[in-house]
Design a protein around this motif. Structure first.
Motif, short mmCIF file in Angstrom:
data_model
loop_
_atom_site.label_atom_id
_atom_site.label_comp_id
_atom_site.label_asym_id
_atom_site.label_seq_id
_atom_site.Cartn_x
_atom_site.Cartn_y
_atom_site.Cartn_z
N THR A 8 0.86 -1.18 0.00
CA THR A 8 0.00 0.00 0.00
C THR A 8 0.89 1.23 0.00
OG1 THR A 8 -0.11 0.21 2.42
CG2 THR A 8 -1.75 -1.20 1.36
N ASN B 196 1.98 3.25 7.01
CA ASN B 196 1.64 2.01 7.69
C ASN B 196 2.53 0.85 7.27
OD1 ASN B 196 -0.64 2.96 9.24
ND2 ASN B 196 -1.78 3.09 7.33
N PRO C 275 -5.67 -8.84 15.87
CA PRO C 275 -6.69 -7.95 15.27
C PRO C 275 -8.09 -8.21 15.82
CG PRO C 275 -5.24 -8.80 13.57
CD PRO C 275 -4.91 -9.55 14.84
N SER D 225 -2.20 4.82 19.68
CA SER D 225 -2.33 4.26 18.33
C SER D 225 -2.23 2.74 18.25
CB SER D 225 -1.28 4.88 17.40
OG SER D 225 0.03 4.63 17.87
N THR E 295 -7.30 -2.38 16.45
CA THR E 295 -7.91 -1.94 15.19
C THR E 295 -6.95 -1.10 14.35
OG1 THR E 295 -8.88 0.02 16.26
CG2 THR E 295 -10.23 -1.99 16.17
N LEU E 296 -5.70 -0.95 14.76
CA LEU E 296 -4.73 -0.17 14.00
C LEU E 296 -4.49 -0.82 12.64
CD1 LEU E 296 -2.63 2.22 14.07
CD2 LEU E 296 -0.96 0.51 14.84
N ASN E 297 -4.35 0.00 11.60
CA ASN E 297 -4.18 -0.53 10.25
C ASN E 297 -3.03 -1.52 10.13
OD1 ASN E 297 -2.75 -0.33 7.46
ND2 ASN E 297 -4.82 0.37 7.01
N PRO E 298 -1.82 -1.23 10.61
CA PRO E 298 -0.74 -2.22 10.48
C PRO E 298 -1.01 -3.52 11.22
CG PRO E 298 0.17 -0.05 10.94
CD PRO E 298 -1.31 0.05 11.15
N SER F 128 1.40 4.14 2.13
CA SER F 128 1.29 4.97 3.33
C SER F 128 2.38 4.56 4.31
CB SER F 128 -0.08 4.79 3.99
OG SER F 128 -0.13 3.57 4.72
N ASP G 230 -3.85 -5.03 11.42
CA ASP G 230 -4.63 -5.81 10.46
C ASP G 230 -3.80 -6.22 9.25
OD1 ASP G 230 -6.98 -5.67 11.93
OD2 ASP G 230 -7.71 -3.89 10.90
N TYR G 231 -2.93 -5.30 8.81
CA TYR G 231 -2.27 -5.50 7.51
C TYR G 231 -1.45 -6.78 7.48
CZ TYR G 231 0.24 -4.86 3.21
OH TYR G 231 0.74 -5.07 1.96
N GLU H 248 -3.59 -10.02 7.80
CA GLU H 248 -4.33 -10.36 6.59
C GLU H 248 -3.39 -10.70 5.43
OE1 GLU H 248 -7.18 -7.27 5.93
OE2 GLU H 248 -8.34 -7.80 7.72
#
Length: 537
Positions: free
Chosen positions: A53, A57, A519, A83, A87-90, A55, A92-93, A96
């Motif tokens: 992606t 992150n 996550p 942070s 539920t922080l984006n990284p 960003s 999850d990243y 997943e």
């Protein structure tokens, strides 16, 4: 007629699916050519580990550690308590990335290779394909173990919804990864079928790290020695490649355009492929910019935002230029990484102007300071917080084929380089108590860098962590290294060193932040079995 249609519509055979016009595994995974297609999909997913992606992150493996902190525009992990949540984006990243890409793609190859419809010329042909898939699966579980701790082990292709996963222990995950990598080491080829393909040395290198994590120093020494002594991999000690006629040194040559895949470069073990519009390379696009989200984004993330610098008169002092691109400055070195580690020997080649950019010069012809060196005091630049002016590694530089405003290059990115194998073996020797052999391995790197040798009596795990920064700036996932070291030391080393060395984050990190949380979306979806969250979250 209605009766006829009704009776024909009720035949069970009408419901049989025969997907002949798209890439269904039952159609594709029947011969070597089909399995090679699936392996390409695994390599694409592997590239997404660090470049999936656009960003900051993507850089959570380094931001907020002892060596790297946030640039001006990045709030990521500036305050861990705020942070770093489930539920922080990284958070999850990478979960997943592992469970939706790497593991199911690996499992498909491994499982379908054993089905009766798969036709193989020999057992060895099948095992070589399975070995590459098992390498990626073991590689992925090693990452999960050193980021989340214990995680669910998924060893088969799921054919329906499953909502009762359970977490294995970190030890069990590492043992599972070990078995995959041992199989991979046995069956992978010694030389790559194409640039970027996985070879035996890559499996032995990752095995070394896993053996270290499991506390088996002798096996770690054996696996790393298999790489170092394989007769094909050697440190580069003489200048080479695409920029050899330009000012530089052998260390800078390692990271210049097109040098990673050269046969002459005997240091490459595994390089992620980015070369523009070549097989295995990158050709992403969108409607307005054909290369906007393709390529290696290291320049964008790790470079200083020099183009924001004003001259001492407050006028535009810097313009975006081809050689430096348009960095955002999401990641910057801490004072420890930018200055302290070089006090060991400031003349270390890895600290040369060809490898770390410390000086900037006004390049706007309309400025009265054109071509003069930027003085951050006179220009009133906050070098700690602005993200505009700070030392950064020149590993990120390259020919900006996407245009100088895209902040990207198409330079291959090392995932495994022989220099790190020496660092891992030195660590194994030190943990075993053989300080001299550990020093000998570190001095192989320091000799190449024309740095002062380290003596055995000065050696410590902290020194190896310092040497890893000197050698592996931008290449090493620092967070996972510190977590692995911490588990072995039975202490929270990540938190300890962040408090000591990171001026932006050190005051707001707590013991619970050693590991990422599990996550929340996975916990919520796993309806039929409780998933224990990591402590403190």
């Amino acid at each position: 007629m209605a009766l006829l249609l009704w009776t024909s519509g009720c035949k069970d055979s009408v419901l049989d699916e025969k997907p002949l016009a798209f890439l269904n595994p039952d159609v594709v995974l029947v011969d070597k050519a089909g399995f090679e297609t699936a392996i390409v999909g695994l390599h694409i997913a592997a590239r997404d580990e660090l470049f999936g992606t656009d960003s900051e992150n993507m850089h959570a493996m380094n931001i907020g550690t002892d060596a790297y902190m946030q640039g001006a525009v990045s709030p990521l992990l500036r305050d861990y308590n705020i942070s770093l949540t489930p539920t922080l984006n990284p958070v999850d990243y990478w979960w997943e990335w592992a469970y939706l890409k790497m593991i199911p793609r690996s499992n498909s190859v491994i499982e379908y290779a054993e089905k009766p419809q798969a036709k193989w010329a020999s057992e060895a042909e099948k095992n070589a394909i399975v070995a590459e898939a098992r390498f990626f699966r073991g590689y992925t579980y090693n990452i999960l173990a050193n980021l989340y701790g214990g995680v669910p082990l998924v060893a088969r292709v799921e054919t329906g919804p499953k909502t009762d996963y359970v977490r294995a222990s970190r030890q069990e995950v590492l043992e599972f990864a070990r078995q995959d990598l041992e199989f991979a080491s046995q069956w992978l080829p010694k030389t790559p079928a194409a640039p970027g393909r996985i070879i035996k040395a890559a499996a032995d290198h990752v095995l070394t790290e896993i053996y270290l994590a499991l506390g088996n120093n002798d096996k770690a020494i054996e696996a790393s020695s298999a790489v170092i002594n394989d007769g094909m991999h050697k440190l580069m000690t003489e200048r080479f490649g695409s920029k050899v006629s330009q000012p530089g040194d052998v260390f800078s040559d390692l990271f210049r355009d097109k040098n990673q895949n050269l046969a002459a470069n005997t240091e490459t073990i595994w390089a992620i492929q980015f070369e523009y519009q070549t097989p295995g390379g990158v050709a992403y696009s969108n409607a307005t910019n054909p290369t906007a989200f393709g390529g290696n984004s290291s320049m964008r993330a790790w470079g200083a935002g020099y183009h924001n610098i004003k001259d001492p008169e407050g006028k535009v002092g810097m313009l975006v230029c081809d050689s430096l691109g348009r960095p955002v400055g999401w990641v910057m070195g801490t004072p420890y990484a930018s200055y302290d580690i070089w006090k060991e020997d400031w003349n270390d080649m890895r600290n040369s102007p060809y490898n770390i950019r410390r000086a900037f010069y006004y390049n706007n012809p309309a400025s009265n300071f054109f071509l003069k060196r930027v003085d951050p005091v006179a220009a009133k630049i906050d070098t700690l917080n602005s993200g505009w002016y700070f030392p950064y590694t020149r590993k990120l530089e390259g020919d900006p084929l996407a245009g100088n405003t895209a902040g990207r290059t198409f330079v291959e990115f090392y995932k495994i380089r022989l220099a790190e194998t020496y660092l891992l073996r030195a660590e194994a020797y030190l943990r075993k108590g053989d300080r001299q052999k550990a020093a000998d391995d570190l001095n192989v790197l320091r000799s190449r860098a024309k740095a002062k040798p380290v003596t055995a009596d000065r050696l410590s795990l902290d020194y190896i962590l310092d040497e890893r920064v000197r050698e592996l700036i931008m290449e090493e996932p620092r967070r996972r290294t510190l977590i692995r070291f911490g588990f072995l030391a039975n202490k929270n080393l990540l938190v300890e060193r962040v408090k000591k060395y990171n001026p932006k984050t050190g005051s707001n990190i707590a013991d619970k932040h050693e590991l990422f949380p599990i996550p929340q979306k996975f916990i919520d979806a796993n309806l039929d079995a409780p998933i224990e969250q990591n402590p403190g979250y």
